[in-house]
Motif scaffolding. Structure first.
Motif, PDB file in Angstrom:
ATOM      1  N   PHE A 368       0.904  -1.370   0.004  1.00  0.00           N
ATOM      2  CA  PHE A 368       0.021  -0.143  -0.080  1.00  0.00           C
ATOM      3  C   PHE A 368       0.799   1.241   0.191  1.00  0.00           C
ATOM      4  O   PHE A 368       2.016   1.106   0.407  1.00  0.00           O
ATOM      5  N   GLY A 369       0.368   2.290  -0.600  1.00  0.00           N
ATOM      6  CA  GLY A 369       1.270   3.747  -0.616  1.00  0.00           C
ATOM      7  C   GLY A 369       0.546   4.770   0.438  1.00  0.00           C
ATOM      8  O   GLY A 369      -0.725   5.043   0.223  1.00  0.00           O
ATOM      9  N   LEU A 370       1.496   5.306   1.093  1.00  0.00           N
ATOM     10  CA  LEU A 370       0.978   6.475   1.781  1.00  0.00           C
ATOM     11  C   LEU A 370       1.869   7.941   1.638  1.00  0.00           C
ATOM     12  O   LEU A 370       2.993   7.665   0.960  1.00  0.00           O
ATOM     13  N   ASP A 371       1.418   8.817   2.036  1.00  0.00           N
ATOM     14  CA  ASP A 371       2.107  10.341   1.624  1.00  0.00           C
ATOM     15  C   ASP A 371       3.319  10.245   2.342  1.00  0.00           C
ATOM     16  O   ASP A 371       3.496  10.067   3.747  1.00  0.00           O
ATOM     17  N   ALA A 372       4.538  10.655   1.588  1.00  0.00           N
ATOM     18  CA  ALA A 372       5.791  10.573   2.252  1.00  0.00           C
ATOM     19  C   ALA A 372       6.023  11.627   3.211  1.00  0.00           C
ATOM     20  O   ALA A 372       6.991  11.756   3.776  1.00  0.00           O
ATOM     21  N   ALA A 373       5.199  12.662   3.239  1.00  0.00           N
ATOM     22  CA  ALA A 373       5.443  13.763   4.093  1.00  0.00           C
ATOM     23  C   ALA A 373       4.858  13.450   5.547  1.00  0.00           C
ATOM     24  O   ALA A 373       5.219  14.067   6.524  1.00  0.00           O
ATOM     25  N   MET A 374       4.280  12.353   5.595  1.00  0.00           N
ATOM     26  CA  MET A 374       3.800  11.776   7.135  1.00  0.00           C
ATOM     27  C   MET A 374       5.098  11.341   7.752  1.00  0.00           C
ATOM     28  O   MET A 374       6.159  10.770   7.307  1.00  0.00           O
ATOM     29  N   ASP A 375       4.855  11.356   9.078  1.00  0.00           N
ATOM     30  CA  ASP A 375       6.047  11.147  10.049  1.00  0.00           C
ATOM     31  C   ASP A 375       6.142   9.434   9.944  1.00  0.00           C
ATOM     32  O   ASP A 375       4.624   8.862  10.284  1.00  0.00           O
ATOM     33  N   ILE A 376       7.091   8.850   9.492  1.00  0.00           N
ATOM     34  CA  ILE A 376       7.108   7.430   9.260  1.00  0.00           C
ATOM     35  C   ILE A 376       7.064   6.692  10.477  1.00  0.00           C
ATOM     36  O   ILE A 376       6.672   5.610  10.596  1.00  0.00           O
TER      37      ILE A 376
END
Length: 388
Positions: A368-376
């Protein structure tokens, strides 16, 4: 991520509109819209301090909302005191009367309302919680799980429209807690009323609830069925808080048909475009997620046996832990440090120990893919250091 979340599936036994709670400058619950489907088992899940208990207390009337409205069915109960609301609450502390036997503990609410003939109702309720043979015992003669069932019976005998459960299993040991999870779900199914359950325990919420609202910092991060939240997290917080996720920092190389192709640490990976909760454009950044149990592990000598079409990366085993049903591996890889793999213990490969070179591979559909700007690292629970 938004400050509101809602579901309109079926009729709503509980509807919160614009509900919030502030203490001075602290926002315990940010403006929230939430509908709890009638007759469902609904869980408010989150870490300590996320606002879940405050939300429950506003439904019960134990906290006054700063803004917003609480509806039970079509009735606005925002201004009603707790005793005038058709709800009952079960707390972690069972709050049973120690001097009364189990029969009288359960009958207490009926007697307080002036009902004289209670035998049939109390008997049916004790049978429901499978404690019919314990009617004459005192609370201290019961186990923790049995006492919790008495508390549930005492709450249900008043025929509330909604039963609120505030961390009801927190005081029980692990084995008993798991038994009680199944018991509570059975009871809810039999009585058919709406249960709203507050918990910090992910397994507990996913075992019992039809719908889960994951709360974080006073707002609902994501709402859905347990399977949907686990398989399709919208944020890094949900991905990390519900189980474990490997999150890979990647760059979008191309959009090909229904797939997104990314590069990370020299590897090329694919994932379905419809499993990306963030916009995907060539050259953009993405966090690619995959759960540890979705991954297969092969020794580097067997790399040629990996089927075509699989996502694959290489690495070295840094650590392994045998936990009976599975072995949990931590892999150092150029693609992702501390990559976790859970391998079921069916046919264990003795070569797969610390230091071994390995190939990890999985079905691209499981990514799945998430926004890279989020805190990992959002949602990862940390254990506080003990004071020295």
């Amino acid at each position: 991520m938004t400050e509101t979340a809602s579901t309109s599936r079926g009729g709503g036994d509980v509807r919160l509109t614009g509900i919030s709670k502030t203490y001075g400058s602290f926002h315990a619950v940010k403006p929230l819209d939430l509908t709890v489907p009638e007759g469902s088992f609904f869980a408010l899940l989150g870490a300590s301090g996320c606002g879940k208990t405050t939300t429950l207390r506003m439904i019960a009337g134990l906290e006054e909302p700063t803004t917003g409205t609480v509806f039970l069915g079509d009735t606005d109960v925002t201004e009603l005191p707790p005793y005038k609301r058709p709800v009952n609450t079960v707390f972690q502390s069972y709050a049973l009367f120690p001097h009364l036997d189990i029969y009288e503990n359960v009958a207490f609410g009926l007697r307080r309302r002036g009902i004289k003939s209670v035998r049939k109702q109390v008997g049916e309720m004790l049978d429901l919680v499978q404690l019919g043979d314990y009617a004459k015992r005192k609370p201290h003669q019961l186990s923790g799980g049995q006492q919790q069932r008495v508390a549930v019976a005492r709450a249900l005998i008043n025929h509330p429209r909604v039963l609120l459960l505030d961390e009801p299993l927190g005081a029980l040991d692990l084995k008993l807690r798991r038994q009680m999870q199944l018991e509570l779900k059975r009871i809810q199914t039999e009585v058919g009323i709406t249960f709203i359950h507050v918990t910090h325990d992910q397994e507990e919420a996913m075992t019992m609830a039809d719908t889960v609202a994951v709360m974080n910092a006073g707002q609902v991060e994501q709402l859905g069925s347990p399977a949907d939240l686990y398989e399709n997290p919208d944020t890094t917080f949900v991905a990390n808080f519900l189980g474990t996720s490997n999150l890979i920092e990647a760059e979008v190389a191309e959009i090909s048909g229904g797939d997104v192709v990314v590069t990370a640490g020299g590897a090329k990976l694919r994932l379905p475009a419809d499993r990306c909760s963030a916009p995907t454009t060539s050259g953009g950044r993405l966090l690619v997620g995959v759960r540890p149990e979705k991954i297969s592990l092969a020794h580097a000598d067997d790399a040629g046996t990996v089927p075509d079409g699989r996502n694959r990366i290489t690495g070295r085993i840094a650590d392994s832990s045998f936990i009976g049903v599975s072995t949990q591996y931590v892999i150092d890889s150029p693609v992702c440090p501390e990559f976790e793999v859970y391998a079921q213990n069916i046919e264990r490969d003795g070569r797969l120990g610390p230091g071994a070179e390995v190939v990890l591979h999985w079905n691209p559909a499981h990514s799945f893919g998430l926004d890279a700007a989020m805190d990992i690292d959002a949602g990862i629970e940390t254990v506080p250091e003990e004071a020295s």
